[in-house]
Write a protein that holds these residues in place. Structure first.
Motif, short mmCIF file in Angstrom:
data_model
loop_
_atom_site.label_atom_id
_atom_site.label_comp_id
_atom_site.label_asym_id
_atom_site.label_seq_id
_atom_site.Cartn_x
_atom_site.Cartn_y
_atom_site.Cartn_z
N ILE A 1 21.64 17.78 -0.09
CA ILE A 1 20.65 16.90 -0.73
C ILE A 1 19.30 17.60 -0.78
O ILE A 1 18.59 17.55 -1.78
CB ILE A 1 20.56 15.56 0.01
N ARG A 2 18.97 18.28 0.31
CA ARG A 2 17.69 19.00 0.34
C ARG A 2 17.61 20.02 -0.82
O ARG A 2 16.60 20.13 -1.49
CB ARG A 2 17.55 19.73 1.67
N GLU A 3 18.74 20.71 -1.05
CA GLU A 3 18.75 21.72 -2.12
C GLU A 3 18.71 21.07 -3.50
O GLU A 3 17.93 21.47 -4.36
CB GLU A 3 20.02 22.57 -2.00
N ILE A 4 19.54 20.05 -3.69
CA ILE A 4 19.65 19.44 -5.02
C ILE A 4 18.34 18.77 -5.43
O ILE A 4 17.91 18.89 -6.57
CB ILE A 4 20.82 18.42 -5.04
N TRP A 5 17.76 18.07 -4.49
CA TRP A 5 16.52 17.35 -4.82
C TRP A 5 15.27 18.15 -4.44
O TRP A 5 14.16 17.62 -4.45
CB TRP A 5 16.52 15.97 -4.14
N MET A 6 15.48 19.40 -4.06
CA MET A 6 14.37 20.31 -3.76
C MET A 6 13.37 19.70 -2.78
O MET A 6 12.16 19.67 -3.04
CB MET A 6 13.67 20.72 -5.06
N ILE A 7 13.90 19.19 -1.69
CA ILE A 7 13.03 18.56 -0.69
C ILE A 7 12.43 19.66 0.20
O ILE A 7 13.18 20.38 0.87
CB ILE A 7 13.82 17.58 0.22
N PRO A 8 11.13 19.80 0.21
CA PRO A 8 10.53 20.83 1.08
C PRO A 8 10.72 20.46 2.56
O PRO A 8 10.79 19.26 2.90
CB PRO A 8 9.04 20.80 0.72
N ASP B 1 5.86 21.47 3.68
CA ASP B 1 4.91 20.39 3.33
C ASP B 1 3.56 20.62 3.99
O ASP B 1 2.50 20.45 3.37
CB ASP B 1 5.48 19.03 3.76
#
Lengths: 344, 188
Positions: B149-156, B161
């Motif tokens: 999910i972090r990769e797909i939604w590009m969550i820093p 941050d």
């Protein structure tokens, strides 16, 4: 193709999160502090939570779908949702997970809380988490054997909880156990209620009361009924049952000799219904004797002295449909020890 | 489909294409409006198709343009890329006068454009398309692990941050200092 989700405007984030289930938002919250702070945009504060100590935390969404978080010690299963879509296995302890989900999703209501198993000590951490967050607990069920000592520690904590619908306790406390409630949910059921005194009964605000293994006697029941007859008393009460070996035929209740039942034909069955989240308690008392309150409200009482010595009292809701039927022959099997005052 | 023209907003649009109608139906002239995005390419769209966009529909209702006025005053959406606006216009034309089915196969397929498309659709207030796009975004993470999910939604990450926040503060400080210096220069 990745998409920089957190760059969306707030309202759009909310639209996307509303389409995500609790597992997806839980996973997202694990990605970063910023991600965690956003997930409430998905309307998660309207969800309800349930906790079965010490194995499962469940989240019920607004569409009534339930998602279970199960604790596992097997790392291969961590966060595995592929097997079934309605549960995942997580490494955290249940207390830690419950606190995390409450804070992350902003949930305000615990739909049900129960201990499943024998260990009330480990259960104790859960009420503390809920009290700290001033949570409403709709239903609390306490089960388990061999917890005579633990219940002494747990009851004071439970007294601080905001239980609103139902408290059912199947735990048998030690014989010297004492407890006094400061507030009541709508329904209580105590499988071992010898500690529940007449003073507590007279102050009880419940709609539905079931007391098993009670120490209350004819005089106590008489006192309760005399108070109930006065206008304005027990405004919520719909059903009271007391199972006690101290109910005997040595003295009367409201000047009626025991057992008390209506032998006229046709007799009536009066029903008390309590709708819980998971179960509906529907209790029908037939052959009851009518008692009228000063304000005209009707109550129906019945006292049996069979092997089951029980006082039942139903307050008739004017909206209920009365059932009439012919009395049938039945055996009144009275135990040999009727009239004695055995300890429970 | 819409007609598109290269050039500026003042370029003459192509003649409207009309759908074949049954002989019995009365002829109702369809009104057309004109929109362009960042690339200045003008798209001619029928009022019926534009009803999907609450924003444009509201503008049309309030303006009461004649055909000539509409031609002369295309709606400028400078914040929307031309290809994204083309996708939106195509979708509006395909769904003119009919509700969107729950599973719409005529939707834009270019996932790499999804982010910009969502922003555009949100801005233009096209509710049905927005719902679909949000569903597409949500579907991207079905059955995925937190790391995926972090990769797909590009969550820093938290560290990223924090670094970005520091950088933003630094930049803001520099800009403020620059403005102060400029103001002082002006005063002299």
């Amino acid at each position: 193709m990745p998409i920089a989700l957190l760059n969306f405007p707030t309202d759009l984030l909310g639209e996307v999160f509303k389409l995500c289930n609790p597992f997806e938002l839980y996973f997202l919250s694990k990605c970063s502090k910023r991600a965690r702070s956003c997930v409430k945009l998905g309307g998660t504060k309207h969800w309800k939570i349930g906790c079965c100590c010490c194995s499962t935390v469940s989240i019920e969404c607004e569409d009534n779908m339930i998602y279970d978080f199960l604790q596992t010690k097997e790392p291969n299963y961590y966060y595995d949702t592929a097997f079934l879509n309605n549960y995942i296995e997580i490494p955290e302890g249940i207390g830690e997970l419950l606190a995390y989900l409450l804070d992350t999703f902003g949930i305000r209501t615990v739909k049900w809380l129960k201990n499943k198993g024998r260990d009330l000590h480990s259960f104790l951490q859960i009420p503390k988490i809920l009290i700290d967050r001033n949570m409403e607990v709709e239903e609390l069920w306490l089960d388990g054997f061999g917890n005579e000592d633990s219940i002494v520690n747990i009851m004071p904590v439970i007294n601080q909880m905001n239980i609103t619908r139902e408290f059912e306790c199947l735990v048998r406390p030690r014989s010297d156990f004492q407890n006094h409630f400061t507030r009541y949910p709508k329904r209580i059921e105590f499988r071992y209620s010898f500690w529940f005194t007449i003073d507590q009964l007279l102050d009880c605000t419940c709609a539905h009361i079931e007391l098993f293994k009670s120490n209350l006697n004819n005089q106590d029941i008489n006192m309760f009924l005399e108070k109930w007859k006065r206008a304005g008393t027990f405004p919520n009460l719909q059903y009271l049952s007391i199972d006690s070996k101290r109910i005997d035929k040595n003295s009367s209740i409201l000047d009626m000799v025991l057992p008390i039942k209506n032998t006229e034909n046709p007799s009536k069955a009066v029903t008390a219904i309590f709708r819980g989240n998971h179960r509906t308690h529907c209790i029908s008392v037939d052959n009851g004797v009518k008692v009228v309150k000063e304000d005209g409200t009707e109550g129906w009482l019945k006292v049996e002295l069979n092997s089951w010595r029980q006082f039942q009292f139903v307050v008739r809701n004017p909206d209920d449909v009365e059932q009439e039927f012919e009395n049938e022959e039945w055996d009144d099997e009275e135990p040999d020890d009727i009239g004695s005052d055995d300890e429970n | 489909m819409s007609s598109t023209e290269q050039g500026t907003s003042s370029a003459a649009p192509a003649e409207p294409t009309t759908a074949p109608e049954s002989a019995a139906a009365p002829e109702v002239p369809e009104s057309f409006y004109y929109v362009h995005g960042k690339d200045k390419v003008v798209h001619k769209v029928s009022a019926g198709a534009l009803q999907h966009s609450a924003l444009i529909h509201g503008m049309i209702s309030n303006l009461g343009y004649t055909e000539e006025q509409a031609k002369a005053n295309p709606f400028p959406f400078e914040n929307i890329d031309g290809d994204i606006l083309q996708m939106v216009v195509d979708w509006c034309n395909q769904h003119k006068g009919k509700p969107t089915p729950p599973e719409d196969t005529n939707l834009p397929k270019q996932k790499e454009k999804l982010f910009d498309l969502v922003l555009a659709v949100n801005y233009l207030e096209i509710k049905e398309l927005l719902t679909y796009c949000c569903k597409q975004v949500a579907m991207m993470v079905k059955g995925k692990s937190p790391e995926e999910i972090r990769e797909i939604w590009m969550i820093p990450t938290d560290a990223e941050d924090e670094a970005a926040e520091k950088e933003a503060k630094k930049r803001a400080g520099k800009e403020a200092a620059g403005e102060t210096a400029a103001a002082a220069g002006d005063a002299k």
